[in-house]
Design a protein around this motif. Structure first.
Motif, PDB file in Angstrom:
ATOM      1  N   TYR A 549       0.798  -1.224   0.000  1.00 12.04           N
ATOM      2  CA  TYR A 549       0.000   0.000   0.000  1.00 12.04           C
ATOM      3  C   TYR A 549       0.830   1.274   0.000  1.00 12.04           C
ATOM      4  CZ  TYR A 549      -3.666  -3.377   1.062  1.00 12.04           C
ATOM      5  OH  TYR A 549      -4.521  -4.438   1.014  1.00 12.04           O
ATOM      6  N   ASP A 550       1.929   1.299   0.752  1.00 12.29           N
ATOM      7  CA  ASP A 550       2.763   2.509   0.766  1.00 12.29           C
ATOM      8  C   ASP A 550       3.327   2.802  -0.621  1.00 12.29           C
ATOM      9  OD1 ASP A 550       2.284   2.831   3.441  1.00 12.29           O
ATOM     10  OD2 ASP A 550       4.168   1.901   4.092  1.00 12.29           O
ATOM     11  N   VAL A 576      -6.776   3.038  -1.822  1.00  5.80           N
ATOM     12  CA  VAL A 576      -5.847   2.464  -0.846  1.00  5.80           C
ATOM     13  C   VAL A 576      -6.329   2.768   0.573  1.00  5.80           C
ATOM     14  CG1 VAL A 576      -3.486   2.476   0.020  1.00  5.80           C
ATOM     15  CG2 VAL A 576      -3.910   2.597  -2.441  1.00  5.80           C
ATOM     16  N   TYR A 577      -6.833   3.990   0.793  1.00  4.58           N
ATOM     17  CA  TYR A 577      -7.372   4.329   2.112  1.00  4.58           C
ATOM     18  C   TYR A 577      -8.513   3.381   2.472  1.00  4.58           C
ATOM     19  CZ  TYR A 577      -4.777   8.757   2.159  1.00  4.58           C
ATOM     20  OH  TYR A 577      -3.789   9.703   2.181  1.00  4.58           O
ATOM     21  N   ALA A 578      -9.396   3.117   1.501  1.00  2.00           N
ATOM     22  CA  ALA A 578     -10.527   2.224   1.759  1.00  2.00           C
ATOM     23  C   ALA A 578     -10.044   0.812   2.064  1.00  2.00           C
ATOM     24  CB  ALA A 578     -11.468   2.220   0.554  1.00  2.00           C
ATOM     25  N   ARG A 582      -9.300   3.192   6.235  1.00  2.00           N
ATOM     26  CA  ARG A 582      -9.434   4.646   6.421  1.00  2.00           C
ATOM     27  C   ARG A 582     -10.614   5.135   5.579  1.00  2.00           C
ATOM     28  NH1 ARG A 582      -3.274   6.391   5.246  1.00  2.00           N
ATOM     29  NH2 ARG A 582      -4.099   8.497   5.661  1.00  2.00           N
ATOM     30  N   GLU A 583     -11.797   4.623   5.896  1.00  2.00           N
ATOM     31  CA  GLU A 583     -12.986   4.847   5.071  1.00  2.00           C
ATOM     32  C   GLU A 583     -13.389   6.319   5.041  1.00  2.00           C
ATOM     33  OE1 GLU A 583     -16.191   2.268   6.037  1.00  2.00           O
ATOM     34  OE2 GLU A 583     -15.007   0.435   5.808  1.00  2.00           O
ATOM     35  N   ARG A 584     -13.353   6.999   6.185  1.00  2.00           N
ATOM     36  CA  ARG A 584     -13.776   8.404   6.225  1.00  2.00           C
ATOM     37  C   ARG A 584     -12.895   9.256   5.313  1.00  2.00           C
ATOM     38  NH1 ARG A 584     -12.466  12.868   9.101  1.00  2.00           N
ATOM     39  NH2 ARG A 584     -10.905  11.705  10.307  1.00  2.00           N
ATOM     40  N   GLU A 585     -11.606   9.031   5.345  1.00  2.44           N
ATOM     41  CA  GLU A 585     -10.698   9.786   4.480  1.00  2.44           C
ATOM     42  C   GLU A 585     -10.947   9.461   3.007  1.00  2.44           C
ATOM     43  OE1 GLU A 585      -6.467  10.087   6.226  1.00  2.44           O
ATOM     44  OE2 GLU A 585      -7.387   8.406   7.289  1.00  2.44           O
ATOM     45  N   VAL A 603     -13.611   2.818  -5.894  1.00  4.13           N
ATOM     46  CA  VAL A 603     -13.538   3.189  -4.485  1.00  4.13           C
ATOM     47  C   VAL A 603     -14.827   2.788  -3.766  1.00  4.13           C
ATOM     48  CG1 VAL A 603     -13.176   5.063  -2.834  1.00  4.13           C
ATOM     49  CG2 VAL A 603     -11.991   5.090  -5.045  1.00  4.13           C
ATOM     50  N   TYR A 604     -15.960   3.054  -4.433  1.00  8.41           N
ATOM     51  CA  TYR A 604     -17.237   2.688  -3.817  1.00  8.41           C
ATOM     52  C   TYR A 604     -17.363   1.174  -3.659  1.00  8.41           C
ATOM     53  CZ  TYR A 604     -19.023   7.451  -4.098  1.00  8.41           C
ATOM     54  OH  TYR A 604     -19.219   8.807  -3.913  1.00  8.41           O
TER      55      TYR A 604
END
Length: 657
Positions: A549-550, A576-578, A582-585, A603-604
């Motif tokens: 991910y990084d 990647v956040y999802a 990190r769903e909110r971001e 993303v969704y």
């Protein structure tokens, strides 16, 4: 004017230069130098007539024989000789220019004319030098005629009868000794020629290196590049011959550090074609040399001097000559296409070449200029099919390059009209079929029609890396992964140093779930072109899929640095956040984001919001967005395939059942 009958076995030395006419070689210092056959003949003629002005017309008649030739051709030849010898026109050591007349060989030969070396031969490790015996004052060189037709004279003044007999006896001994060593050499040379022909006959792959621009005007580089591209295009039409594509070949433009064998190994080819081009006074002069990669030695060399209106025929002639030399199998249809070149208006061809030059650049300004030049070419020559094909490509590329594809809808009609016009003028123009295939795929969702056009393009030009790439993508979209990968691999073989081609194969492999192979090609793509934003985006997708991910975020951020107007990179980071909780971001990042619908929908999907994902996808289909075409093959949507809404979307996209 006396005919030039200098014995082919003569060996000349001057300064640190040795010119061996028997071996057709030039050695300066201890380094072997290459001269084209024409330049070698001119040098030999000048050396054979030292200290006198050799008129230009004499050189034309004695060296060029019956061929038409201009002063420019001779000037280029002298320039080539001086370059090899390390000579200068301003401060000549070897060849002096006599203004408006000709040239004079001014160097002092280290072997006197009275004791001239005939040739030097290595026999069983011993160097044997055969020389003419020194002649006495008042004696004329012996003359007789041997089996080869060369003349030797034997005569003397009346007062030197015994001297004449002695000279004749010495000459006979020398001739016998020459024959003793030359006859084996003759058969050895015959064997070498046979071996060379055999090697040439084994050539299955070739690279056309960028032709050197000899005009002295850097502004004429586009013309040399255009000639290089045209030669590649002609040769790629031969199915039995693998020809490296333009993108990879042009990486060696101005190469000074790599030998031909090194280049051949990097491109994995049996031979390279190199040469020069010069345009002057309405004429085009091209030299071409075919170099056998393994031996780094010329197998074939030709010169062409034509009127600019015959430049298309010139390109065809060079391609046919190469095919004949390497004895590659050329079908009757391929031979007919190579011979079908016609005259072209020089101004139209000039505009076309400038269009191709700007088309090779990947930015908005160059795309606009390419369109202008192609349109000018079609205005000057309304029947110029290749110009319409270029115009179609330029419009299509502009739609995807400018503002990261934001205006793809506005280019469809222009690109389609130009492609159809090109095919109407010349149905056998592969690039026009390739363009039409892309239009049918991206805008019409006509899968069968697109496949037909790509296959027709490859039938006409099997060496087109672009056609293999686009056909590979289509096959991948349809789930025919093995065929898709094969097309992508062929494209990489044809264009190994193209970042775009490497990235395309990487994407095909990604859709086929071969992640490690996909990663290899995407990393190679960004290594070849660190400014390839699309390759970085695809690299980010692979990293995200395998849990790195990084590195995925770093790759997406690189896309943002290279193309900040392409907001799809933000959707990549949000994905990647999802994936990392990190769903909110992730939701904040895609809220109101003006990215392509596929990137947002992904993303969704990761967030588990299928309804919102389908809303985005259905809107894209309603707007007939070309980016929705890979929907069925994108593994990021695989958990949606059981939903009836996905099946409905695929039907609207005309996917074959």
């Amino acid at each position: 004017m006396p005919a030039f009958k200098e014995p082919a076995s003569a060996c000349y030395r001057f300064g640190d230069v040795v010119v061996d006419c028997h071996k057709f070689s030039v050695v300066k210092g201890r380094q072997k130098k290459d001269l084209t056959p024409r330049a070698f003949d001119v040098l030999r003629y000048l050396i054979a007539h030292p200290d006198r002005v050799v008129e230009k017309q004499e050189l034309f008649e004695q060296v060029w024989k019956e061929q038409f030739v201009t002063d420019n051709a001779l000037t280029r030849t002298i320039k080539e000789i001086r370059h090899v010898l390390g000579d200068s026109a301003k401060s000549p050591r070897y060849i002096e220019t006599v203004a408006k007349r000709g040239y004079r060989f001014i160097a002092e030969l280290s072997v006197p004319a009275a004791r001239q070396v005939v040739y030097t031969e290595e026999v069983e490790g011993i160097s044997v030098t055969v020389e003419e015996e020194e002649r006495e004052p008042g004696m004329r060189r012996a003359e007789s005629r041997d089996a080869s037709g060369d003349e030797y004279k034997v005569s003397s003044n009346r007062g030197h009868k015994w001297a004449a007999i002695l000279i004749f006896a010495t000459f006979s001994a020398t001739l016998a000794l020459s024959a003793y060593f030359m006859i084996p050499r003759y058969f050895a040379r015959r064997n070498m020629v046979g071996a060379s022909s055999s090697t040439a006959a084994n050539i299955q792959s070739i690279a056309v290196l960028p032709l050197e621009n000899l005009s002295g005007d850097p502004a004429q580089e586009y013309f040399a590049d255009g000639m290089t591209e045209a030669l590649i295009s002609h040769l790629t039409q031969i199915r039995a011959l693998k020809v490296i594509s333009r993108t990879s070949a042009m990486r060696y433009k101005g190469n000074r550090g790599k030998s031909l064998p090194e280049i051949a190994r990097e491109l994995n080819v049996d031979a390279v074609l190199e040469g020069t081009v010069q345009r002057s006074g309405g004429r085009v002069h091209v030299t071409a040399r075919l170099i056998l990669a393994a031996a780094d030695s010329p197998s074939w060399s030709r010169e062409y001097d034509r009127d600019e209106s015959d430049v298309l025929k010139l390109q065809s002639d060079v391609a046919r000559a190469v095919a004949n030399e390497i004895r590659i199998r050329v079908t009757a249809e391929e031979r007919a296409r190579l011979a079908s070149a016609r005259n072209i208006n020089p101004q139209a061809h000039e505009a076309y070449l400038l269009g191709r030059y700007h088309l090779s650049k990947n930015n908005e300004q160059d795309m606009n200029q390419a369109i202008e030049y192609f349109e000018r070419a079609t205005q000057i020559a309304p029947d110029y099919a290749a110009a319409y094909a270029g115009l179609s490509d330029a419009w299509l590329q502009r739609g995807w390059v400018v503002r990261a594809g934001a205006i793809y809808k506005g280019v469809e009609s222009q690109s389609r009209a130009a492609a159809l016009k090109a095919i109407a003028l010349d149905e056998q123009l592969a690039e026009a079929h390739n363009s039409l295939g892309r239009i049918k795929l991206l805008y019409d969702w006509d899968w069968a029609g697109a496949e037909h056009e790509f296959k027709r393009a490859l039938e006409l030009d099997p060496g087109s890396a672009d056609a293999h790439v686009f056909y590979g993508h289509l096959l991948g979209f349809l789930g025919r992964d093995a065929e898709a990968i094969r097309e992508g691999q062929i494209a990489v073989q044809l264009d190994p140093l193209s970042s775009t081609t490497q990235s395309s194969l990487g994407r095909i492999l990604f859709r086929a779930r071969k992640y490690q192979d996909a990663l290899t090609h995407q990393e190679r793509a960004v290594e070849l072109e660190p400014r390839n934003a699309e390759a970085y985006f695809r690299l980010g997708d692979v990293y995200a899929q395998v849990g790195r991910y990084d590195q995925a975020i770093a790759a997406y951020k690189k896309v943002g640095e290279l193309t900040p107007e392409f907001e799809g990179f933000r959707a990549g980071i949000a994905r990647v956040y999802a994936l990392t909780g990190r769903e909110r971001e992730a939701r904040q990042m895609i809220n109101g984001l003006k990215a392509d619908p596929m990137s947002i929908a992904v993303v969704y999907v990761v967030l588990g919001d299928k309804d919102e994902a389908f809303r985005v996808l259905e809107k894209a289909v309603e707007e007939r967005s070309p980016v929705i075409v890979p929907l069925k093959a994108e593994l990021l949507f695989e958990n949606l395939h059981s939903d009836p809404r996905m099946k409905a979307l695929l039907r609207r996209l005309n996917y074959p059942t």
